[in-house]
Design a protein around this motif. Structure first.
Motif, PDB file in Angstrom:
ATOM      1  N   MET A  53       0.875  -1.171   0.000  1.00 45.79           N
ATOM      2  CA  MET A  53       0.000   0.000   0.000  1.00 45.79           C
ATOM      3  C   MET A  53       0.911   1.220   0.000  1.00 45.79           C
ATOM      4  N   LEU A  54       0.675   2.126  -0.918  1.00 49.03           N
ATOM      5  CA  LEU A  54       1.521   3.310  -1.014  1.00 49.03           C
ATOM      6  C   LEU A  54       0.738   4.543  -0.583  1.00 49.03           C
ATOM      7  N   ARG A  55       1.279   5.242   0.405  1.00 48.74           N
ATOM      8  CA  ARG A  55       0.621   6.457   0.866  1.00 48.74           C
ATOM      9  C   ARG A  55       1.413   7.662   0.364  1.00 48.74           C
ATOM     10  N   VAL A  56       0.749   8.493  -0.378  1.00 51.58           N
ATOM     11  CA  VAL A  56       1.397   9.644  -0.995  1.00 51.58           C
ATOM     12  C   VAL A  56       1.077  10.894  -0.173  1.00 51.58           C
ATOM     13  N   ALA A  57       2.087  11.703   0.057  1.00 57.53           N
ATOM     14  CA  ALA A  57       1.883  12.912   0.857  1.00 57.53           C
ATOM     15  C   ALA A  57       1.173  13.984   0.038  1.00 57.53           C
ATOM     16  N   ILE A  58       0.141  14.559   0.632  1.00 54.84           N
ATOM     17  CA  ILE A  58      -0.435  15.780   0.070  1.00 54.84           C
ATOM     18  C   ILE A  58      -0.132  16.832   1.123  1.00 54.84           C
ATOM     19  N   PRO A  59       0.978  17.564   0.947  1.00 48.34           N
ATOM     20  CA  PRO A  59       1.386  18.478   2.006  1.00 48.34           C
ATOM     21  C   PRO A  59       0.240  19.415   2.378  1.00 48.34           C
ATOM     22  N   TYR A  60      -0.075  19.412   3.675  1.00 53.04           N
ATOM     23  CA  TYR A  60      -1.180  20.181   4.234  1.00 53.04           C
ATOM     24  C   TYR A  60      -2.436  20.176   3.345  1.00 53.04           C
ATOM     25  N   GLY A  61      -2.641  19.052   2.664  1.00 55.01           N
ATOM     26  CA  GLY A  61      -3.888  18.841   1.946  1.00 55.01           C
ATOM     27  C   GLY A  61      -4.105  19.703   0.720  1.00 55.01           C
ATOM     28  N   GLN A  89      -5.212  13.744   5.279  1.00 54.75           N
ATOM     29  CA  GLN A  89      -5.242  14.544   4.054  1.00 54.75           C
ATOM     30  C   GLN A  89      -4.338  13.985   2.957  1.00 54.75           C
ATOM     31  N   ASN A  90      -3.886  12.738   3.126  1.00 59.61           N
ATOM     32  CA  ASN A  90      -3.053  12.101   2.109  1.00 59.61           C
ATOM     33  C   ASN A  90      -3.922  11.248   1.204  1.00 59.61           C
ATOM     34  N   ILE A  91      -3.260  10.618   0.202  1.00 62.70           N
ATOM     35  CA  ILE A  91      -3.994   9.644  -0.618  1.00 62.70           C
ATOM     36  C   ILE A  91      -3.230   8.337  -0.587  1.00 62.70           C
ATOM     37  N   GLN A  92      -3.943   7.224  -0.520  1.00 61.23           N
ATOM     38  CA  GLN A  92      -3.234   5.960  -0.604  1.00 61.23           C
ATOM     39  C   GLN A  92      -3.793   5.057  -1.680  1.00 61.23           C
ATOM     40  N   TYR A  93      -2.840   4.263  -2.218  1.00 69.13           N
ATOM     41  CA  TYR A  93      -3.170   3.294  -3.259  1.00 69.13           C
ATOM     42  C   TYR A  93      -2.998   1.911  -2.663  1.00 69.13           C
ATOM     43  N   ASN A  94      -3.986   1.063  -2.876  1.00 68.76           N
ATOM     44  CA  ASN A  94      -3.973  -0.223  -2.193  1.00 68.76           C
ATOM     45  C   ASN A  94      -3.363  -1.375  -2.962  1.00 68.76           C
ATOM     46  N   TRP A  95      -3.045  -1.178  -4.219  1.00 67.43           N
ATOM     47  CA  TRP A  95      -2.604  -2.334  -4.995  1.00 67.43           C
ATOM     48  C   TRP A  95      -1.349  -2.113  -5.841  1.00 67.43           C
ATOM     49  N   PRO A  96      -0.421  -1.279  -5.468  1.00 72.71           N
ATOM     50  CA  PRO A  96       0.740  -1.125  -6.348  1.00 72.71           C
ATOM     51  C   PRO A  96       1.675  -2.337  -6.230  1.00 72.71           C
ATOM     52  N   LYS A  97       2.414  -2.618  -7.288  1.00 71.76           N
ATOM     53  CA  LYS A  97       3.434  -3.677  -7.220  1.00 71.76           C
ATOM     54  C   LYS A  97       4.751  -3.039  -6.814  1.00 71.76           C
ATOM     55  N   LEU A  98       5.528  -3.782  -6.060  1.00 71.14           N
ATOM     56  CA  LEU A  98       6.784  -3.220  -5.552  1.00 71.14           C
ATOM     57  C   LEU A  98       7.639  -2.643  -6.682  1.00 71.14           C
ATOM     58  N   GLU A 369      -6.821  24.831  -7.884  1.00 70.59           N
ATOM     59  CA  GLU A 369      -6.364  24.099  -6.696  1.00 70.59           C
ATOM     60  C   GLU A 369      -7.494  23.341  -6.023  1.00 70.59           C
ATOM     61  N   ILE A 370      -7.091  22.267  -5.362  1.00 73.20           N
ATOM     62  CA  ILE A 370      -8.032  21.369  -4.682  1.00 73.20           C
ATOM     63  C   ILE A 370      -7.438  21.110  -3.298  1.00 73.20           C
ATOM     64  N   ARG A 371      -8.285  20.952  -2.320  1.00 71.50           N
ATOM     65  CA  ARG A 371      -7.794  20.549  -1.002  1.00 71.50           C
ATOM     66  C   ARG A 371      -8.444  19.235  -0.596  1.00 71.50           C
ATOM     67  N   SER A 372      -7.700  18.468   0.201  1.00 71.37           N
ATOM     68  CA  SER A 372      -8.281  17.276   0.803  1.00 71.37           C
ATOM     69  C   SER A 372      -8.540  17.589   2.267  1.00 71.37           C
ATOM     70  N   THR A 373      -9.566  16.978   2.840  1.00 71.35           N
ATOM     71  CA  THR A 373      -9.914  17.291   4.221  1.00 71.35           C
ATOM     72  C   THR A 373      -9.696  16.077   5.114  1.00 71.35           C
ATOM     73  N   HIS A 374      -9.582  16.303   6.413  1.00 73.48           N
ATOM     74  CA  HIS A 374      -9.395  15.133   7.279  1.00 73.48           C
ATOM     75  C   HIS A 374     -10.698  14.365   7.452  1.00 73.48           C
ATOM     76  N   GLU A 375     -11.794  14.959   7.008  1.00 73.41           N
ATOM     77  CA  GLU A 375     -13.051  14.204   6.956  1.00 73.41           C
ATOM     78  C   GLU A 375     -13.140  13.375   5.685  1.00 73.41           C
TER      79      GLU A 375
END
Ligand code: SF4
Lengths: 552, 161
Positions: A53-61, A89-98, A369-375
């Protein structure tokens, strides 16, 4: 928003090269499992139930349209066509291959993104108010300060192997939408009686197994000392935080063991010396950062809706307008919340198609621009009022316009059993159960704002302690049960929910919620009295009686 | 024992902790060894002025480095023990010794030392690294010189070699 300079670009590129070589060495048997695990965690790569699972940083959303499109491409090229927005506020991908991960990191680097420090015992992505720079109750835009912290904390040599993960949140508004009281460090920008700007610094808040509300370590820190003061806290924690027990290793345990006064004294002692030694920044530098977050151009007042009556006579639009848009500091704009909670997808999930459409809308109507929220929703922060109808019309067919922001079905849900190896419970199924039961938008609106937060285990990634209704999955003799808490809150009046009573079997969760809501409606003095206020006034007893009377 | 010191990989003596003043080398007996005393032992000897016979000290993660501050001028070797590479306390030890107490002698990382971490160790102030097995020299150089920019200027990057 912040644009990378040459240094930032080179830096992130170096990191991609480094990780690519580490993957090669791992595949060639030159890096052992333990070490590789730690190295990949520092690059956001977990190994979960089914896969990496890869979690990508979205700095301060904060994302640009270009970045969101790239995230969409990654989802379709390397994953199953969707990504999951998290409570950080990050995004994660559940199925990437190493073997694809270095390529993904390269694609991220190409659009000034990375996955650095999104996991591991280090300083994580700093989070903030998703409405920053757009909302009217703001004292100071927190984003330049977040960027300053992002840079300072990125691959900090001394603080990369902390006792446990470390999360910082910043707010600059009167109303706290960044949950600063439940972070390892919470920073609240405010002005003192002389109208001078400073940080209130909180420390030792957090959820998880042992939830705490943060304590004030410094009521007014002059902004120029921000980085050295953070470093002093981190150094005391790095040296004195417990490392013998995973569950006692967060800074909240240290602060609580020492007491806030002793902890403060240690930090102050350290800081007396360290403020002259550690990295800091110049006034010019913070001004440069501020210049990268300009206020949105003011629209002229003539820019209002041509024929408001016609638009607002559409009840569906009206409903969406009421719950999914908020006033902007410029009255000719509105803040639009894009709901990622609908009856078809898991909470916080977005498909590539949805991401691309949102990126296009942002470009067309919201300054790109787009923001992600902790909700776990997305935000188009600067939509001109005249275009609200167009935006609504574009979001609707994509199932992104459910008028439920802040309402019962706008639940926070951790990934749970479906994806997380630590889970006791299938949180997504509970979300579906509740969603199906309370699908009626009119009913939701009649209840007013109400938060349900669901975690699949004690680690509390779904923030259940701070939901009006918190739901925690527990395991009892091989079966899933759910422990309910009431009256939690993450904003200004932060509070931890109180336990309702014994856990509830999986099939009866929605029933229990229904009783709880009935009790709330009966008990509230008027439509204005919130769920949290009622629980505070009546305690959990009336709720308990109702829920367990039925269950018995 | 492979030791990386001042950017050069040497086969050299192996530092080990002297327990109770008894020589007890952990390595094979033919290798030259350096005996280093624990912080407690060192402070005991230092308290009794005449007894100071060594300028080589061994620090564990839980030790308070401030106790060494009065002696750093004369110290020749400080071993910072990393029982596991994930225990980050040694980084703060190194930072304080090199920056706050201006220690300029050898500051050696010992224990679970792995090549992928020495850049951060070096930037925190460690200047020698004792490995169990000889690392690949080209890899070491790549790792040490990968970044030419960092966000923490007081934690200096190594000079280009
Ligand atoms: S709360 Fe538990 S189950 Fe849910 S994501 Fe976190 S660790 Fe996994």
């Amino acid at each position: 928003m912040y644009q990378y300079n040459e240094f930032d670009k080179q830096f992130v590129q170096s990191r991609v090269d480094e990780f690519s070589e580490q993957v090669q060495r791992y595949n060639a048997g030159q890096l052992d499992e333990d070490e590789f695990k730690q190295l990949r965690l520092r690059n956001g790569l977990y190994y979960q139930r089914h896969a990496y699972m890869l979690r990508v940083a979205i700095p301060y959303g904060l994302l640009s349209s270009t970045q969101l499109r790239q995230l969409a491409s990654i989802a379709s090229d390397y994953d199953k066509g969707y990504g999951h927005f998290t409570t950080r506020q990050n995004i994660q991908y559940n199925w990437p291959k190493l073997d694809d991960v270095p390529k993904i990191l390269q694609q991220l680097a190409d659009v000034e993104m990375h996955a650095i420090q999104t996991s591991g015992n280090c300083i994580r992505n700093t989070t903030t108010d998703p409405l920053a720079g757009a909302i009217g109750d703001e004292i100071e835009d927190p984003r330049p300060w977040c960027e300053l912290i992002r840079q300072w904390s990125t691959l900090h040599p001394e603080f990369n192997w902390l006792p446990r993960k470390f999360k910082i949140a910043v707010t600059g508004a009167l109303s706290d939408r960044a949950a600063v009281q439940v972070h390892d460090i919470g920073l609240r920008l405010h002005k003192n009686a002389d109208n001078v700007l400073g940080f209130e610094v909180l420390v030792g808040g957090g959820l998880g197994r042992t939830p705490y509300i943060g304590s004030v370590i410094n009521p007014f820190l002059a902004p120029e000392h921000l980085l050295t003061y953070l470093a002093a806290i981190l150094r005391v924690y790095n040296q004195e935080g417990r490392r013998d027990n995973l569950y006692k290793a967060r800074i909240k345990i240290l602060v609580n063991a020492l007491g806030i006064d002793n902890f403060r004294e240690k930090v102050e002692q350290e800081w007396q010396l360290s403020q002259h030694e550690d990295d800091t920044f110049t006034q010019d530098y913070i001004e440069e950062l501020k210049a990268q977050f300009p206020a949105p151009p003011k629209l002229s007042n003539s820019n209002t809706i041509d024929s408001p009556d016609q638009i607002f006579s559409n009840p569906l639009f009206n409903q969406w307008y009421k719950s999914n848009t908020k006033p902007h500091k410029d009255s000719a704009r509105r803040i639009v919340l894009v709901s990622l909670k609908n009856n078809e997808q898991a909470a916080g999930d977005a498909t590539s198609e949805q991401m691309r459409a949102i990126a296009d809308l942002a470009e067309q109507y919201s300054l790109g621009e787009i923001r992600s929220t902790h909700e776990q929703n997305l935000v188009l922060a600067h939509v001109p009022t005249v275009h609200l109808f167009d935006v609504w019309n574009a979001l609707k067919p994509l199932n992104l316009a459910t008028p439920n922001i802040g309402k019962l079905t706008d639940m926070i849900v951790c990934p749970g059993l479906d994806f997380c190896s630590l889970a006791n419970a299938g949180t997504i199924a509970i979300y579906d159960q509740i969603y199906a039961r309370f699908d009626s938008i009119d009913y939701q609106h009649s209840l007013g704002d109400l938060s349900i937060k669901i975690s699949g285990c004690m680690n509390a990634c779904g923030h259940h302690h701070v939901g009006d209704i918190g739901i925690l999955g527990v395991e009892k003799s091989g079966e899933e049960w759910y422990q309910l808490t009431l009256g939690g809150h993450a904003g200004n009046e932060a509070a931890l929910g109180k336990r309702l009573g014994k856990a509830i079997p999986k099939a009866e969760v929605a029933d229990a919620i229904e009783r709880i809501l009935e009790t709330y409606v009966e008990q509230r003095n008027n439509d204005e009295e919130t769920f949290q206020q009622v629980v505070k006034r009546t305690g959990v007893q009336p709720f308990k009686e109702k829920v367990y009377a039925i269950a018995a | 024992m492979p030791l990386l010191r001042n950017g050069i990989l040497e086969q050299t003596s192996h530092a080990y902790l002297l327990e109770n003043d008894m020589a007890k080398p952990k390595t094979d007996s033919t290798a030259k060894v350096e005996a280093v005393v624990s912080l407690d032992r060192f402070l005991e000897m230092a308290a009794d002025d005449s007894a100071v016979t060594t300028q080589q000290v061994w620090l564990e993660p839980e030790h308070d480095v401030a106790l060494l501050a009065p002696y750093v001028k004369n110290l020749e070797l400080i071993c910072v023990h990393f029982p596991s590479f994930t225990d980050g306390r040694g980084y703060s030890h190194a930072r304080l010794l090199s920056k706050r107490y201006s220690y300029t002698g050898e500051l050696r990382a010992v224990g679970d030392i792995r090549v992928d971490h020495i850049l951060f160790m070096l930037r925190s102030g460690l200047n020698a690294f004792q490995f169990e097995a000889t690392p690949n020299e080209a890899l070491l150089q790549t790792l040490l010189h990968r970044y030419n920019h960092n966000y923490q200027p007081t934690y200096k990057l190594p000079q280009a070699s």
